[in-house]
Structure formats: structure tokens, C-alpha cells
Enzyme design. Structure first.
Site, mmCIF file in Angstrom:
data_model
loop_
_atom_site.group_PDB
_atom_site.id
_atom_site.type_symbol
_atom_site.label_atom_id
_atom_site.label_comp_id
_atom_site.label_asym_id
_atom_site.label_seq_id
_atom_site.Cartn_x
_atom_site.Cartn_y
_atom_site.Cartn_z
ATOM 1 N N CYS A 1 0.793 -1.230 0.000
ATOM 2 C CA CYS A 1 0.000 0.000 0.000
ATOM 3 C C CYS A 1 0.822 1.274 0.000
ATOM 4 C CB CYS A 1 -0.935 0.012 1.215
ATOM 5 S SG CYS A 1 -2.022 -1.417 1.281
ATOM 6 N N CYS B 1 0.155 2.425 6.770
ATOM 7 C CA CYS B 1 0.531 1.044 7.045
ATOM 8 C C CYS B 1 0.613 0.308 5.710
ATOM 9 C CB CYS B 1 -0.496 0.374 7.954
ATOM 10 S SG CYS B 1 -2.190 0.436 7.315
#
Length: 471
Positions: free
Chosen positions: A124, A444
Site C-alpha cells: 500500500c 501502514c
């Protein structure tokens, strides 16, 4: 992806212990649905470092983020294509035919075949890695002008044959006689035809990120209502920002064979009553993570023009932000998969000599409401800092009035490879709009491998126009 480049250049732990420690006050987000007050500009130190080049964001764009399975950049900076030294893009689920999508997009957008381009992947935070790779090239003097960004197309992910079918097809390709081919065909079974679908799951733990989010929410005593309230806040703030024209990095995109899309289509404010009706999406029947308080699968692309400050000024550009510092950290992919911001934030602040009170705009990636709220509790806990981070005191949680004020990934969407650029541009644009100086971006990432926190700075005193600086 080709069009986004064209646009950029034409126009400019033990969970039971955690649960005991984090059974604390519920978080109410209702007061945050109103417009946050403008940040007051303060006289703060600059983060410029002696004998190091200042690196600036000239501008950034993205196509509308779209829910996968629905519809899918064209003119902004007028930068001459031949002055771009390097192009770096991030992506997660790669298409084999365009494994170096940065290069293919650059050629398709009309860049010289002499301009190097490569693709990075870091779950991500792939676009974040693209940006910081570009920063390294500029800081070292290798380059002056970088295009960094990311792309993800969840509506058309590669689907493979089963391993048994792949093996059989490869062996057939090597078979030289009819007998060898017939022998291989005799081993065929119907279940060989079952496709192998890509899964948003951890290879090391076989657990989906949704399961991790559910366990994390339980460990930190984050209730279903808290999560729904936070998700409603995200959608409501995103709708307000969209209606007020604040999402200025979004540019129209013509979907091949379909209509032109002009705005993100996942922003859908609902009501707590409607959200409460949804069933748990991952841990059933008692989980608290649902479709309403999770980010959705998204198609999208983003790009940023990053330059050495002296080059940008010589070309007449008015940079939007200074990119000042960043850190990557990694943690246990099972129990701390989504706690990246908690670990990375104090490190980047210490590098810059700042505290949470110095930050005017926070932009954190919202994978799940439970993930955001669990990070808030971890960041605000001396116990967690001492027992899990080896720190004497907590770093403190971000004040909601400074946090994701124009919505986040829960409402705007999360195309894995492209979100990093959206976070940085949101922080930069907010600093300019709200009169702040420092912005903090954090996210994250899957794999427990890396989590990034980066710092932006604003309001340079040597120019008449506002500058922003990102940590």
C-alpha cells in the site's frame, strides 16, 4: 496510466494484554463533521538541512478514484518532457505484459525512449516508495526532475490457471511426440480448470488484512460504533471537500469506451443506523469490521512532479511543498500488521526535532476505521510505548481537528499503488489552504515489511508565495 503522465506534463503481541490496557474512552467523531477551523500560522523553525538540496513538490494530479468494477489525467504543469530525468511508479498487482508499467506508461505518454523509468512495489505504500526513491536521486545529484506516482486497476486483476494446469501446459509445450502429449492429457482432471484468484492476504500468515483489522480492533477495545462513527466522519468530510472544490488534484479521465469521469465515486455518506445493519465482513458472526468501515477495492492512478528547488525556481514554478524527511519501519506481520503509523511517527518527528504539537495537517492512510482508532490508542499510551516500542513515553495521538480533514481512504478509495501521492498532495494542499507549516503523512502496508511516515514543511519566508513542507 499513460494519460495521467500526459496530463501531468501538458498542464501543471498478546491481544488479551492489549485489551486490558486499552479499554478506554470511546471516540466520538460527530463533532468533526463540521468544518475544522483554519490552522493558525506560527513562527516555526525551518527543516532545511545544511549542504543538502531542498526538494520540492511542484504539483500533483490523480484521476478520480473509482470503486472497482465501475468506470475508470491530461493537462497541468507545461513542463517540457525532455527535462524529466527519471520516472518512477508504484503498483501492487502487476500485469505480466506491463511488468515495468512506469516505462510503458512513459513511452505511451510520449516521453523520450532515452528517459529511464522503473516500477517499484511495496504494497500500500508503493507510491511512497516511488517518491522517496526520487528524493534519493535528487538529493544525491543524480537527477533534478523526477515524475513519481502509482497506479492500480482492481477491476481487471490477472487471474492465473491452477498450479496443476500451469505445470501440465508447460510440460505439453516441451513434449516432442504424440505419445508424450497423449500421456500428459491422460493426467488431466476437471479440477485443473479451477482458476487461481489473487487474494488480499498475507503470504506469511495466510490471513487477510480484514481479519488483522478485526483482531486489532478487539485488542484495543475499539467498538463497532466507534468504527462506524469514524467511517461516517470520513465520508462526510470527503463529501464536503468535494462539494467545496477542495480536491483540486483530481482531473477528468476519459474511460476508454465509456464516459469521462470527473470525481471520486466512492464517497457515500450514510447514517449510523444504516451502517449498523451490515454484517461483519471477516470474522463472523462477532467481528466489528464491515464493508461500511473498511476501504473498498479501487481503480486509480496518481503522479507528482518533484524537483530540486533551484531547478523549479529557475523554470518559474511555485512549488507546493518541501519534502523534508521520511522513515520506513517494519513490524510483526501477524499482530502488528496495521500499526505502522504508531511506530514510524515518533521516529520521523525525532529526526526533524519536532513534536506532535508542531504538526498542522495529518494525513494517514485509512485502511479500516479500526486500524486508525487502534493506532490512536497505541500512540496515546505510555504502556504501549514502554512495552512494545522500547520508548519511555507515548508520542501522543493526532488531534481530530487536524486529521484527514478532507476525507481519507475509507471514502476517497484506496488504489494500492497510487494512494501515497494522494496523501502527500492532500497534506500539501491543506497546508496552503489552512495556513499551516508542517504536515505529517503516514501509512501502514501489507507484509509487516514497511510502514512509512514522512514530513512536509510550509510557509517559506524568502518567497512571496506560500510554500508547504511535508515531513
Amino acid at each position: 496510466m499513460t494519460s495521467i503522465l500526459t496530463y501531468t506534463f501538458k498542464n501543471l503481541p498478546n491481544t488479551s494484554k492489549w485489551a486490558l490496557q486499552f479499554s478506554v474512552r470511546p471516540l466520538s467523531c460527530s463533532s468533526q463533521l463540521r468544518a475544522a477551523p483554519a490552522a493558525q500560522t506560527k513562527s516555526k523553525k525551518t527543516l532545511a538541512k545544511p549542504n543538502m538540496r531542498n526538494i520540492v513538490v511542484v504539483d500533483g494530479v490523480r484521476i478520480p478514484f473509482l470503486q472497482s468494477g465501475t468506470s475508470g489525467l491530461l493537462h497541468r504543469t507545461n513542463v517540457p518532457k525532455d527535462i524529466v530525468d527519471y520516472i518512477i511508479f508504484g503498483t501492487v498487482i502487476q500485469e505480466v505484459k506491463t511488468s515495468n508499467v512506469a516505462r510503458e506508461a512513459a513511452l505511451g505518454a510520449g516521453f523520450s525512449d532515452k528517459t529511464p523509468a522503473h516500477t517499484v512495489t511495496m504494497a500500500c505504500i508503493s507510491a511512497n516508495q516511488a517518491m522517496t526513491t526520487g528524493l534519493g536521486l535528487i538529493a544525491s545529484g543524480q537527477s533534478d526532475v523526477i515524475v513519481a506516482g502509482g497506479v492500480e486497476l482492481m477491476s481487471d486483476v490477472p487471474i492465473r490457471h491452477s498450479r496443476k494446469m500451469r505445470k501440465m501446459m508447460l510440460e505439453l509445450n516441451k513434449a516432442k511426440t504424440l505419445g508424450q502429449r497423449l500421456s500428459l492429457f491422460s493426467k488431466f482432471r476437471l479440477n485443473f480448470l479451477a482458476p487461481e484468484l489473487p487474494a488480499v492476504a498475507e503470504f506469511s500468515t495466510s490471513e487477510t488484512m480484514g481479519h488483522s483489522a478485526d483482531r486489532l480492533a478487539a485488542a484495543f477495545a475499539v467498538s463497532r460504533q466507534d468504527q462506524d462513527e469514524y467511517a461516517l466522519r470520513s465520508h462526510s468530510l470527503a463529501k464536503k471537500a468535494q462539494d467545496e472544490g477542495l480536491l483540486s488534484d483530481v482531473v477528468p479521465f476519459k474511460v476508454p469506451g465509456k464516459d469521462t469521469v470527473t470525481k471520486d465515486n466512492g464517497i457515500r455518506p450514510s447514517s449510523l443506523e444504516q451502517m449498523a445493519k451490515l454484517k461483519p465482513a471477516f470474522i463472523k458472526p462477532y467481528g466489528t469490521v464491515t464493508a461500511a468501515n473498511s476501504s473498498f477495492l479501487t481503480d486509480g492512478a496518481s503522479a507528482m512532479l518533484i524537483m530540486a528547488e533551484e531547478k523549479a525556481l529557475a523554470m518559474g514554478y511555485k512549488p507546493k511543498a518541501y519534502l523534508r524527511d521520511f522513515v520506513y519501519v517494519s513490524q510483526d506481520p501477524k499482530d502488528q500488521l496495521l500499526l505502522g503509523p504508531t511506530y514510524a511517527t515518533p521516529k520521523v518527528l525525532e529526526k526533524a526535532g519536532l513534536t506532535m504539537n508542531d504538526i498542522d495537517a495529518f494525513e494517514f492512510h485509512e485502511a479500516f476505521s479500526g486500524q486508525i482508532l487502534a493506532n490512536f490508542k497505541a500512540m496515546d499510551s505510555d504502556w504501549f510505548a514502554q512495552n512494545y516500542m522500547g520508548r519511555k513515553t507515548k508520542v501522543g495521538s493526532p488531534p481530530l481537528e487536524k486529521f484527514n480533514n478532507w476525507g481519507g481512504s475509507l471514502s476517497l478509495g484506496h488504489p494500492f499503488g497510487a494512494t501515497g501521492c494522494r496523501l502527500v498532495m492532500a497534506a500539501a494542499n491543506r497546508l496552503r489552504k489552512e495556513g499551516g507549516q508542517y504536515g505529517l503523512v503516514a501509512a501502514c502496508a501489507a507484509g509487516g515489511q514497511v510502514r512509512r511516515s514522512s514530513l512536509i514543511e510550509a510557509s517559506g519566508k524568502s518567497f512571496s508565495w506560500t510554500q508547504n513542507r511535508l515531513i
